[in-house]
Scaffold this active site. Structure first.
Site, PDB file in Angstrom:
ATOM      1  N   HIS A   1       0.852  -1.189   0.000  1.00 57.33           N
ATOM      2  CA  HIS A   1       0.000   0.000   0.000  1.00 57.33           C
ATOM      3  C   HIS A   1       0.892   1.244   0.000  1.00 57.33           C
ATOM      4  O   HIS A   1       2.108   1.151   0.177  1.00 57.33           O
ATOM      5  CB  HIS A   1      -0.903   0.002   1.244  1.00 57.33           C
ATOM      6  CG  HIS A   1      -0.114   0.087   2.514  1.00 57.33           C
ATOM      7  ND1 HIS A   1       0.391  -1.032   3.141  1.00 57.33           N
ATOM      8  CD2 HIS A   1       0.292   1.154   3.247  1.00 57.33           C
ATOM      9  CE1 HIS A   1       1.077  -0.652   4.211  1.00 57.33           C
ATOM     10  NE2 HIS A   1       1.037   0.671   4.302  1.00 57.33           N
TER      11      HIS A   1
ATOM     12  N   HIS B   1       5.733   6.498  -1.140  1.00 65.08           N
ATOM     13  CA  HIS B   1       6.442   5.296  -1.589  1.00 65.08           C
ATOM     14  C   HIS B   1       5.640   4.072  -1.165  1.00 65.08           C
ATOM     15  O   HIS B   1       4.726   4.178  -0.356  1.00 65.08           O
ATOM     16  CB  HIS B   1       7.849   5.237  -0.974  1.00 65.08           C
ATOM     17  CG  HIS B   1       7.822   5.058   0.513  1.00 65.08           C
ATOM     18  ND1 HIS B   1       7.585   6.102   1.389  1.00 65.08           N
ATOM     19  CD2 HIS B   1       7.950   3.946   1.278  1.00 65.08           C
ATOM     20  CE1 HIS B   1       7.593   5.645   2.626  1.00 65.08           C
ATOM     21  NE2 HIS B   1       7.806   4.337   2.590  1.00 65.08           N
TER      22      HIS B   1
END
Length: 178
Positions: free
Chosen positions: A37, A121
């Protein structure tokens, strides 16, 4: 107490591609494909009543849906202090706008403001004593990775269950973007 975070999840095909980047680095603990995620905000431990307030506040966010592109890989830390391998995100004003709205909603709930600059990220692996040359090879061989555009039409409040193995993430609420 409930351990929470707010994140963007990805379609299964994107999670498979991200998981396919793994391997070749001794000392890496790779993130399970189902747990990949992009964190918008780590909240941490909160009492149950504050979790309900957080849910209500996040539900009030109005932001447009947008496209996201994953771009490249890298490492946080260097040498013996390397600690995370990540997949990067192409610059996105819409993503930054959404993250800012999430942050504001959480501060309104009484949470302290996040002091670190948002650095979007996807964590691919956590590192412990990974050989520097293998980390370098990983980044070099996979540096051209790209995925997307990925349509982002919601964000999610997750609960994190910690145990002996990898954390288990439970989606508590999804909030649509329109």
């Amino acid at each position: 107490m409930i351990r929470l975070f707010v994140a963007l999840d990805f379609p299964e095909d994107v999670r498979r591609r991200l998981a396919g980047l793994g391997g070749g680095v001794p000392g890496a603990r790779w993130t399970d494909a189902d747990n990949l995620h992009l964190t918008l905000r780590f909240i941490g431990e909160v009492p149950g009543d504050q979790a309900a307030e957080i849910d209500e506040s996040l539900a009030q966010i109005a932001a447009p849906a947008f496209d996201l592109v994953l771009d490249g890989v890298g490492v946080y830390g260097s040498g013996r202090n390397a600690r995370v391998l990540w997949a990067g995100v192409e610059r996105s004003d819409a993503l930054s706008h959404l993250q800012s709205k999430v942050e504001s909603a959480l501060v309104r709930c009484g949470l302290p403001a996040e002091e670190r600059k948002f650095s979007p990220h996807v964590t691919l692996a956590r590192l412990k004593d990974a050989p520097k040359d293998r980390i370098g090879r990983f980044v070099e061989e996979r540096g051209m990775f790209r995925a997307g555009p990925i349509r982002v039409d919601h964000f999610t409040l997750y609960r994190s269950h910690l145990g002996k193995g990898a954390a288990v993430y439970e989606a508590l609420s999804e909030y649509g973007l329109g």
